[in-house]
Design an enzyme around this catalytic site. Sequence first.
Site, PDB file in Angstrom:
ATOM      1  N   ARG A   1       0.815  -1.218   0.000  1.00 19.94           N
ATOM      2  CA  ARG A   1       0.000   0.000   0.000  1.00 19.94           C
ATOM      3  C   ARG A   1       0.845   1.264   0.000  1.00 19.94           C
ATOM      4  NH1 ARG A   1      -0.896   3.067   4.179  1.00 19.94           N
ATOM      5  NH2 ARG A   1      -0.050   1.467   5.571  1.00 19.94           N
TER       6      ARG A   1
ATOM      7  N   ARG B   1     -13.550 -20.617  25.612  1.00 15.81           N
ATOM      8  CA  ARG B   1     -12.774 -20.498  24.372  1.00 15.81           C
ATOM      9  C   ARG B   1     -13.152 -19.231  23.606  1.00 15.81           C
ATOM     10  NH1 ARG B   1     -13.871 -26.204  24.800  1.00 15.81           N
ATOM     11  NH2 ARG B   1     -15.789 -25.978  23.562  1.00 15.81           N
ATOM     12  N   ARG B   2     -13.840 -18.328  24.310  1.00 13.81           N
ATOM     13  CA  ARG B   2     -14.277 -17.071  23.693  1.00 13.81           C
ATOM     14  C   ARG B   2     -13.604 -15.853  24.330  1.00 13.81           C
ATOM     15  NH1 ARG B   2     -20.851 -18.089  23.053  1.00 13.81           N
ATOM     16  NH2 ARG B   2     -20.684 -20.103  21.962  1.00 13.81           N
TER      17      ARG B   2
ATOM     18  N   CYS C   1      -3.488  -3.398  12.439  1.00 14.45           N
ATOM     19  CA  CYS C   1      -2.478  -4.395  12.066  1.00 14.45           C
ATOM     20  C   CYS C   1      -2.513  -5.556  13.059  1.00 14.45           C
ATOM     21  CB  CYS C   1      -1.099  -3.760  12.028  1.00 14.45           C
ATOM     22  SG  CYS C   1      -0.910  -2.529  10.729  1.00 14.45           S
TER      23      CYS C   1
ATOM     24  N   CYS D   1       2.603  -7.037   9.453  1.00 14.28           N
ATOM     25  CA  CYS D   1       3.645  -6.759  10.442  1.00 14.28           C
ATOM     26  C   CYS D   1       4.899  -6.193   9.799  1.00 14.28           C
ATOM     27  CB  CYS D   1       3.992  -8.037  11.202  1.00 14.28           C
ATOM     28  SG  CYS D   1       5.308  -7.773  12.395  1.00 14.28           S
ATOM     29  N   ASP D   2       5.237  -4.968  10.186  1.00  8.67           N
ATOM     30  CA  ASP D   2       6.507  -4.320   9.860  1.00  8.67           C
ATOM     31  C   ASP D   2       7.526  -4.861  10.864  1.00  8.67           C
ATOM     32  OD1 ASP D   2       8.707  -2.615   9.799  1.00  8.67           O
ATOM     33  OD2 ASP D   2       7.536  -0.774   9.754  1.00  8.67           O
TER      34      ASP D   2
ATOM     35  N   ASN E   1       5.075  -4.251  19.232  1.00  9.71           N
ATOM     36  CA  ASN E   1       3.886  -5.095  19.391  1.00  9.71           C
ATOM     37  C   ASN E   1       4.115  -6.206  20.405  1.00  9.71           C
ATOM     38  OD1 ASN E   1       3.652  -4.849  15.832  1.00  9.71           O
ATOM     39  ND2 ASN E   1       2.585  -3.559  17.304  1.00  9.71           N
TER      40      ASN E   1
ATOM     41  N   ALA F   1       7.132   3.549   6.839  1.00  9.04           N
ATOM     42  CA  ALA F   1       6.330   3.494   5.611  1.00  9.04           C
ATOM     43  C   ALA F   1       4.907   3.919   5.947  1.00  9.04           C
ATOM     44  CB  ALA F   1       6.343   2.092   5.027  1.00  9.04           C
TER      45      ALA F   1
END
Length: 264
Positions: free
Chosen positions: A21, A126-127, A146, A168-169, A177, A263
Amino acid sequence: MKQYLALMEHILAHGAVKTDRTGTGTRSVFGYQMRFDLNQGFPLVTTKKCHLRSIIHELLWFLQGDTNVAYLHEHNVSIWDEWADDKGNLGPVYGAQWRSWPTQSGKAVDQISQIIEQIKTQPDSRRLIVSAWNVGELDKMALAPCHALFQFYVADGKLSCQLYQRSCDVFLGLPFNIASYALLTMMVAQQCDLALGDFVWTGGDTHLYSNHMEQTKLQLSREPHALPQMNILRKPESIFDYQFDDFELVNYQPHPHIKAPVAI
């Protein structure tokens, strides 16, 4: 953080050359996973210095449901500036989705409050999931999420968390992150009176930008040091009451910072 360096090496060796992008170009792999035992140290990259103040303040900002950069500016954090409008607004990004996901009835769901209560009362559910990927509001966001979805898991009195990051950068973004969600896991574990388990990171389009290659090679030439320790100095009344001074990073011995362009 040998796992992080191994990911970089994997992308350099096996990544596909792709457009993106931003028009920068990437070398990319799809579907990669790393696991960090949070009892073995705080997973903050040591092969370059990371700006911990930005990581902590951004997480606190998310948890308040804030989507304007004013709070970040008050604390000299500029990581969201490139995407904010002239009034500092970003649209309904992470904080809005975490704290006030809109429903068809006109009400809103506070996913963070909900997940804390569920972990306490239904630890085997599991939620135990929080999502920032609200398809109906993507066009209103300055940047689509992201790190899109995370799930908690309780076993043997320990709390683990898995993050799915659709994009992921690796050089600039990923160290932030990993540290951010590791810290969030620590905070949630403290609030729910649980011990620490693992942080699991899963990446979708996992890439190195073409203008980060020299920086990546420099980082790979450095020997990683032992991981630091993160201490939480008090237990606030709720997940929303933590302050910057509640966190103490000790024994962080990083290599020097490596500058690289973002970017946009």
